[in-house]
Structure formats: C-alpha cells, structure tokens
Design a protein around this motif. Structure first.
Motif, PDB file in Angstrom:
ATOM      1  N   ASP A  82       1.361 -16.517  -4.947  1.00 50.32           N
ATOM      2  CA  ASP A  82       1.303 -17.529  -3.747  1.00 50.32           C
ATOM      3  C   ASP A  82       2.609 -18.111  -3.007  1.00 50.32           C
ATOM      4  N   LYS A  83       3.560 -18.278  -4.042  1.00 46.84           N
ATOM      5  CA  LYS A  83       4.933 -18.762  -3.829  1.00 46.84           C
ATOM      6  C   LYS A  83       5.887 -17.709  -3.089  1.00 46.84           C
ATOM      7  N   GLY A  84       5.182 -16.311  -3.202  1.00 48.80           N
ATOM      8  CA  GLY A  84       6.149 -15.242  -2.651  1.00 48.80           C
ATOM      9  C   GLY A  84       7.286 -14.796  -3.887  1.00 48.80           C
ATOM     10  N   LEU A  85       7.227 -15.296  -4.973  1.00 43.97           N
ATOM     11  CA  LEU A  85       8.084 -14.806  -6.111  1.00 43.97           C
ATOM     12  C   LEU A  85       7.666 -13.433  -6.648  1.00 43.97           C
ATOM     13  N   ILE A  86       6.655 -13.004  -6.621  1.00 42.13           N
ATOM     14  CA  ILE A  86       6.387 -11.746  -7.041  1.00 42.13           C
ATOM     15  C   ILE A  86       5.353 -10.837  -5.861  1.00 42.13           C
ATOM     16  N   LYS A  87       5.492  -9.633  -6.034  1.00 39.95           N
ATOM     17  CA  LYS A  87       4.566  -8.714  -5.136  1.00 39.95           C
ATOM     18  C   LYS A  87       3.543  -8.175  -5.988  1.00 39.95           C
ATOM     19  N   PHE A  88       2.607  -7.846  -5.453  1.00 42.05           N
ATOM     20  CA  PHE A  88       1.408  -7.243  -5.956  1.00 42.05           C
ATOM     21  C   PHE A  88       1.222  -6.036  -5.828  1.00 42.05           C
TER      22      PHE A  88
END
Length: 181
Positions: A82-88
């Motif tokens: 949600d914070k945009g620190l990882i991609k899925f």
C-alpha cells in the motif's frame, strides 16, 4: 543398440564444464574491466569487434528482496504494498495447476498459461575430482543433486520485466546484462 549417446553425453558434459569455467572467467574479467575503466574515468571503450560502455544503475538497490522477507506477515506485506515500497506480481503455482490439469479440469487461467516445450531436461554433475582442477566451479552438492531444487531455482529466477530500471531506452548491452532474450 548403439552407444552413440554415451559419446555425445561425454562431449556435452565437457562443453558444459567449459562453458561454466568460461562464464566464471568472463564474470571476473568484466569485474576487472569495470574497475579499471572506472578508475580511468572511461565511459566508453572502442575495441576491434565493437564498443563497451559503462552504465550507471538508476537506483543503488536491486528489486530482489532477501529471503527473510518471505517470513514477515501478510499484513505487513500488504502495508508495504500500500505504501508503494514493494511491487506485486503473479506467478503460476505450477504444482497446484498440474494437479488440476491431471484431472482434465478447466480453469479461468488456462488461456494465460505457457506450456513447457518439453517435459524433460538434463542435469549435469561434474566429478568432484575434476572440480579440484577448476576452483572457479562452485557446486553445493546438497542442492545440485536435487532435481526439484534445480527446477525451482529456474522458476524463481528474477524476471527482467519487473526491474524498475527497465525500459525501451536500454542499450543492447544493458538488455543482455539484465537477461532479456
């Protein structure tokens, strides 16, 4: 029955070993060349067969996370997402899908699945006696002997399409370096 496959197998293993040795040598040479070009502040080198360029990564970090990341809770992973620190990204659960296909069942994902061209592959194991003469070949026996591990490692190899430094502006050298086909 002819034993031609034994001769071919022996030649194949020798070539496989030579490629492993040459790959290790190439990696070391690239490392040394990069160091020397950086020391001399040379960004491009013209040689007889082409050009060699030094590129700067856009980020000081790789997109690959440490194995310990898999141990954190799903809630924490969702928070990081949600914070945009990882991609899925999605990957096929091959073992589950195989069970379903063995039952001849249809699924919603069938039209997106890429089928392997063949169901077999070769595994090469170099005699330990031969390894002593080539220290650059490193083999972890426990993992190397395990066919499942070999296949899993091939499955989890980072997919270049998920690297944040990727784009249409990449040179052929950078595309080769990052593993594009």
């Amino acid at each position: 029955m002819s034993d031609d496959y034994k001769k071919l197998g022996s030649e194949t293993l020798k070539l496989h070993r030579k490629i492993k040795e040459e790959t290790a040598k190439l990696k070391e040479m690239k490392k040394d060349l990069l160091k020397k070009m950086s020391e001399k502040k040379v960004k491009e080198l013209a040689v007889e067969d082409g050009n060699i360029k030094v590129f700067q990564w856009k980020s000081a970090f790789t997109s690959i996370l440490k194995r310990e990341f898999s141990k954190i809770s799903d809630d924490k992973k969702k928070e990081l997402l949600d914070k945009g620190l990882i991609k899925f990204h999605y990957r096929l659960n091959t073992s589950e899908y195989q069970v379903i296909k063995d039952r001849n069942d249809k699924t919603d994902i069938d039209k997106y699945v890429v089928k392997r061209n063949n169901q077999t592959f070769l595994q090469f194991k170099i005699n330990k006696n031969k390894i002593q003469s080539s220290p650059e070949i490193i083999i972890d026996d426990e993992e190397y002997d395990n066919e499942l591990t070999e296949e899993l490692l091939a499955e989890i190899k980072p997919d270049p399409i998920y690297f944040e430094d990727d784009g249409d502006e990449l040179s052929q050298h950078e595309r080769d370096y990052k593993g594009y086909d």
